[in-house]
Design an enzyme around this catalytic site. Sequence first.
Site, short mmCIF file in Angstrom:
data_model
loop_
_atom_site.label_atom_id
_atom_site.label_comp_id
_atom_site.label_asym_id
_atom_site.label_seq_id
_atom_site.Cartn_x
_atom_site.Cartn_y
_atom_site.Cartn_z
N ASP A 82 -39.84 42.97 36.40
CA ASP A 82 -38.94 43.22 35.20
C ASP A 82 -37.57 43.21 35.33
OD1 ASP A 82 -38.03 46.40 35.24
OD2 ASP A 82 -39.91 45.93 36.42
N HIS A 134 -46.80 38.83 38.91
CA HIS A 134 -46.46 39.46 37.67
C HIS A 134 -44.75 39.66 37.67
CE1 HIS A 134 -46.57 42.34 34.51
NE2 HIS A 134 -45.75 43.13 34.95
N ASP A 171 -54.63 36.97 41.76
CA ASP A 171 -53.34 36.30 41.59
C ASP A 171 -53.34 35.91 40.20
OD1 ASP A 171 -51.13 34.68 41.96
OD2 ASP A 171 -52.36 32.89 43.18
N GLU A 213 -47.53 42.12 41.36
CA GLU A 213 -46.23 42.26 41.26
C GLU A 213 -45.25 41.96 42.58
OE1 GLU A 213 -43.22 44.93 38.29
OE2 GLU A 213 -44.82 45.62 38.96
#
Length: 454
Positions: free
Chosen positions: A13, A333, A381, A390
Amino acid sequence: ILNAGKGWFDAGDYGKYVVNAGISVWTLMNLYERNPSQLRELPIPESGNNIPDILNEVRWELDFMMGMQVPEGHDQAGMVHHKLHEHTWSPLPYTPAERVTDRFAYTPSTAATLNLAAAAAQMSRLIAPFDAAYAETCLIAAERAWKAAKENPEFKYGNIPGDGGGNYDDFYLEDEYYWAACELFVTTGKAEYEKSLIKSLDDDKIIGASKAPNGPMYWGGVATLGHLSMTLNAKKVDKATRQKISSLILSGAERYRKQITDEGYLVPMFEYEWGSTSSVLNKLILMAYAYDATGNRAYLDGLTMSMDYLLGRNALCKSFITGYGENPMFYPHHRYWVDEEDAGYPPPPPGVISGGPNEGASDEATAFMVVKNARSKRYADDVRSYSTNEVTINWNSPLVWVSAYLDEVYNPDSGVKRVGKSPVSAIRIAVAAIALVILSGLAAVFFRRKNKNK
């Protein structure tokens, strides 16, 4: 009030967290402090300014950390805001707008404040020969942070209402005090810091940190960072303290060496926890120090076998590093590296490591595996798998450290000066090649910063 526009995005993020930044910058600076010939030239904007590029890159993140410090003249002056992110999770995929109106700095914490005290003190002594003014800026920030942590009521992060970012909660802070005292003492030589670190070395949790079953260090457990910085500056403390710290490091390394023989895939794994690959890498750092100190080849062999595990010799026949191995990770991710180039989203560059198998896998792509798969196979994956796939700065930084170490030890053409008691007698070209190509890829990942990273 705050100028926190610099720095690395933390993970998949666009949040930034001081407590995760702390261990990430320490790992890179420790690599340099152990061997100043490491990573002096990298493809980054500042290259060529007569400062080793690994320090140039760390400076970008440290400027963010110092930018999170409460200025003088305000309540809690010297304390450091814990984190910076949006109030809600951004969609996936997503490119952040060039604005900051929807991103917020959260309440200062004692842990974040001590992370800055430690990291800024460490940077101060390392960069002083190249930029005395910046070294002074770092030291002022570090000592302000230490003073603020001592004078303000302790604030420990727990569960913060809302989402949009991780909590990074931590209720035990003695290790942060110890780490900060170590870095400040090494840099300044002041008796206040020496007294504090010696006192902390009587704490059972500080003593046990370097042989914790799941690894000697992580963002919420930083005592071993202090141990290793003191090891590199051992002459600054008395003999008894030196011997105590050395014994803690060697006993931890020996525990992890034995874990390798107990695990079927020859890797120092106790639990396949969240970010299990980083647990392995941090154990390897301790084993590298043990090899440097003793010349015991078993520690070096442990590093080599464990890197084999990360590159594909595992239950999944899967490399957890993008771009390397016969079956590398492709779909982390991540909100930007999603491989939809028509929409403006590139694939992940080579050299990114994912968290790897997680016996407590909990996302929509992997939760079913908890009852169906062996713990070493609970991984996907898949871009949806935040609990196994992540990527984060504190997982990539030990990959840099370990890859650079293996390149130093095995590769006679690396241009890196060998540090340690016993260089290997027989060069393993395959290992040297692996380390070299991973480092090349990491230059495009960890040191890939662009001016628009805000």
